[in-house]
Design a protein around this motif. Structure first.
Motif, PDB file in Angstrom:
ATOM      1  N   UNK A 360      48.299  36.208  34.967  1.00 27.65           N
ATOM      2  CA  UNK A 360      47.256  36.807  35.803  1.00 27.65           C
ATOM      3  C   UNK A 360      46.034  37.154  34.956  1.00 27.65           C
ATOM      4  N   UNK A 361      46.296  37.637  33.749  1.00 27.06           N
ATOM      5  CA  UNK A 361      45.204  37.932  32.825  1.00 27.06           C
ATOM      6  C   UNK A 361      44.495  36.655  32.401  1.00 27.06           C
ATOM      7  N   UNK A 362      45.258  35.616  32.138  1.00 27.48           N
ATOM      8  CA  UNK A 362      44.667  34.336  31.740  1.00 27.48           C
ATOM      9  C   UNK A 362      43.742  33.801  32.830  1.00 27.48           C
ATOM     10  N   UNK A 363      44.159  33.922  34.069  1.00 29.14           N
ATOM     11  CA  UNK A 363      43.331  33.456  35.186  1.00 29.14           C
ATOM     12  C   UNK A 363      42.019  34.229  35.244  1.00 29.14           C
ATOM     13  N   UNK A 364      42.105  35.538  35.076  1.00 33.03           N
ATOM     14  CA  UNK A 364      40.898  36.376  35.149  1.00 33.03           C
ATOM     15  C   UNK A 364      39.950  36.076  33.993  1.00 33.03           C
ATOM     16  N   UNK A 365      40.484  35.806  32.816  1.00 36.40           N
ATOM     17  CA  UNK A 365      39.635  35.435  31.678  1.00 36.40           C
ATOM     18  C   UNK A 365      38.789  34.218  32.030  1.00 36.40           C
ATOM     19  N   UNK A 366      39.380  33.264  32.720  1.00 34.11           N
ATOM     20  CA  UNK A 366      38.656  32.058  33.101  1.00 34.11           C
ATOM     21  C   UNK A 366      37.541  32.304  34.100  1.00 34.11           C
TER      22      UNK A 366
END
Length: 415
Positions: A360-366
């Motif tokens: 979920x964090x990885x998605x938000x970073x993008x």
């Protein structure tokens, strides 16, 4: 016509040394003493937390492997070692989690505090002497960093290692009670020990954490050498082949000695609210405002655009790549901002597993972009502003801005 000699030219290192010798706790401004006490407490607290890190434990193991007389405390341990090795181990611990105090270009506490405390414990000096030594150490580190300027950073040096060696040496010399000549000799010796490169930024290696320890140890070594009569080079800071001409482009000598003893730049030393690079903190303040005050969640977000000043526009700060190590995460503005939004906080646990692996964090970073805005450069480095524009999936646009991150002069932390 007579030929000018080196004796005809002001020695700026000696001026710094003379300043250090003159300072006593009872004559320091009250605001300076209060600030030094806060910085001392903060550095020890950060070092105790940092002492649990792998690289801090490894540094401690090296320090304890020496056969020197063991009489100086290692933070976070019941063990003792020599003053040199304790300064090294404690400096590594103090810079292990990127939570230590910071000025515009340098983290002074992680080197000055371990150096001063190591010799202070060794020589059993009193509290007022320690406070005076910390004061002159901080002031020296900060002024050398200001004098070296941004060109020093652009050459790939890390001031926390390269500039702090002078602050550690001057603070250590003050503990030992050296006169101006021998304090200047310590500065001269320290100039050959200035080290610290920033290649670690590209792979998240532990080199960064060494720099506080190396500067602390070298500062203690330089002072002890000077105490024995070692002849350190003159014009170590301003000479033709001196520090500012080799490590920078000649530097700003007024920043080094202007109003020395009258204006204390250490008063602008900042305590970090988050264990990440200070260049990320304005963005994190805004990200937390978005998540907490505006109640925006990661599910609400279409995109987040962050604007920063040009100095912070570096590949390791602005990348959307997923960090592979805690240090890479601490240096990455998209990671820090995304984590703050997702968790509504940014503490040590946000740089551990499983946080680093959170999809979920990885998605938000993008969904976060970081770009430089020259408008934010006008008052830099006095101001280190950030702007954030969030577009929600519902079509709302939220704009937030800050002039400086929390923990600085405008919004300081008290006891």
């Amino acid at each position: 016509a007579q030929t000018a000699t080196i004796d005809d030219v002001p020695d700026y290192g000696f001026e710094v040394a003379a300043f250090a010798v003159r300072q006593s706790c009872e004559h320091l401004p009250r605001a300076v003493v209060d600030k030094i006490v806060i910085l001392l407490i903060d550095t020890i607290g950060v070092a105790l937390a940092g002492s649990k890190e792998d690289h801090a434990r490894q540094a401690r193991a090296v320090a304890l492997a020496t056969e020197a007389r063991a009489n100086v405390t290692i933070f976070g341990s019941a063990a003792k070692t020599s003053a040199l090795e304790a300064a090294f181990a404690n400096g590594v611990a103090a810079h292990s989690i990127d939570f230590d105090d910071t000025h515009k270009f340098v983290h002074p506490g992680c080197a000055v505090v371990p150096a001063v405390l190591a010799l202070g414990e060794l020589r059993d000096v009193d509290g007022p002497t320690l406070l005076a030594a910390l004061t002159v150490g901080y002031e020296t580190s900060i002024r050398v960093a200001f004098a070296a300027g941004v060109e020093h950073r652009y050459r790939g040096y890390h001031p926390t290692g390269t500039c702090n060696v002078f602050g550690a040496a001057v603070g250590a010399a003050r503990v030992l009670g050296l006169d101006a000549e021998r304090t200047a000799a310590a500065i001269g010796a320290a100039s050959s020990m200035a080290s610290g490169l920033t290649q670690y930024r590209f792979d998240g290696a532990a080199n960064k954490h060494l720099h506080g320890g190396l500067a602390a140890r070298s500062g203690v070594l330089a002072a002890l050498l000077a105490e024995q009569g070692f002849r350190g080079t003159r014009h170590a800071l301003d000479g033709e082949q001196g520090y500012l001409n080799i490590y920078s482009d000649g530097g700003d000598l007024n920043a080094l000695i202007g109003e020395l003893g009258q204006r204390f730049d250490l008063l602008d030393t900042e305590i970090k609210p988050y264990p990440s690079c200070r260049q990320s903190h304005g963005s994190v303040d805004l990200a937390l405002d978005l998540a907490v005050a505006h109640n925006v969640t990661s599910d609400d977000i279409e995109s987040v655009a962050i604007e920063i000043y040009t100095y912070a526009d570096k590949p390791w700060h602005t990348t959307n790549a997923i960090p592979a190590s805690p240090l890479e995460a601490m240096l990455c503005i998209p990671y820090c901002a995304a984590s703050a939004i997702l968790n509504k906080r940014l503490g040590l646990s946000e740089f551990r597993e499983p946080a680093l692996a959170d999809p979920q964090l990885h998605k938000l970073i993008g969904q976060i972009t970081v770009t430089a805005n020259p408008e934010l450069d006008k008052n830099w480095p006095r101001e280190r502003g950030a702007r954030l524009t969030c577009r929600t999936k519902g079509g709302q646009e939220i704009f937030l801005s800050t002039i400086n991150p929390k923990g600085g002069r405008e919004d300081p932390f008290t006891h």
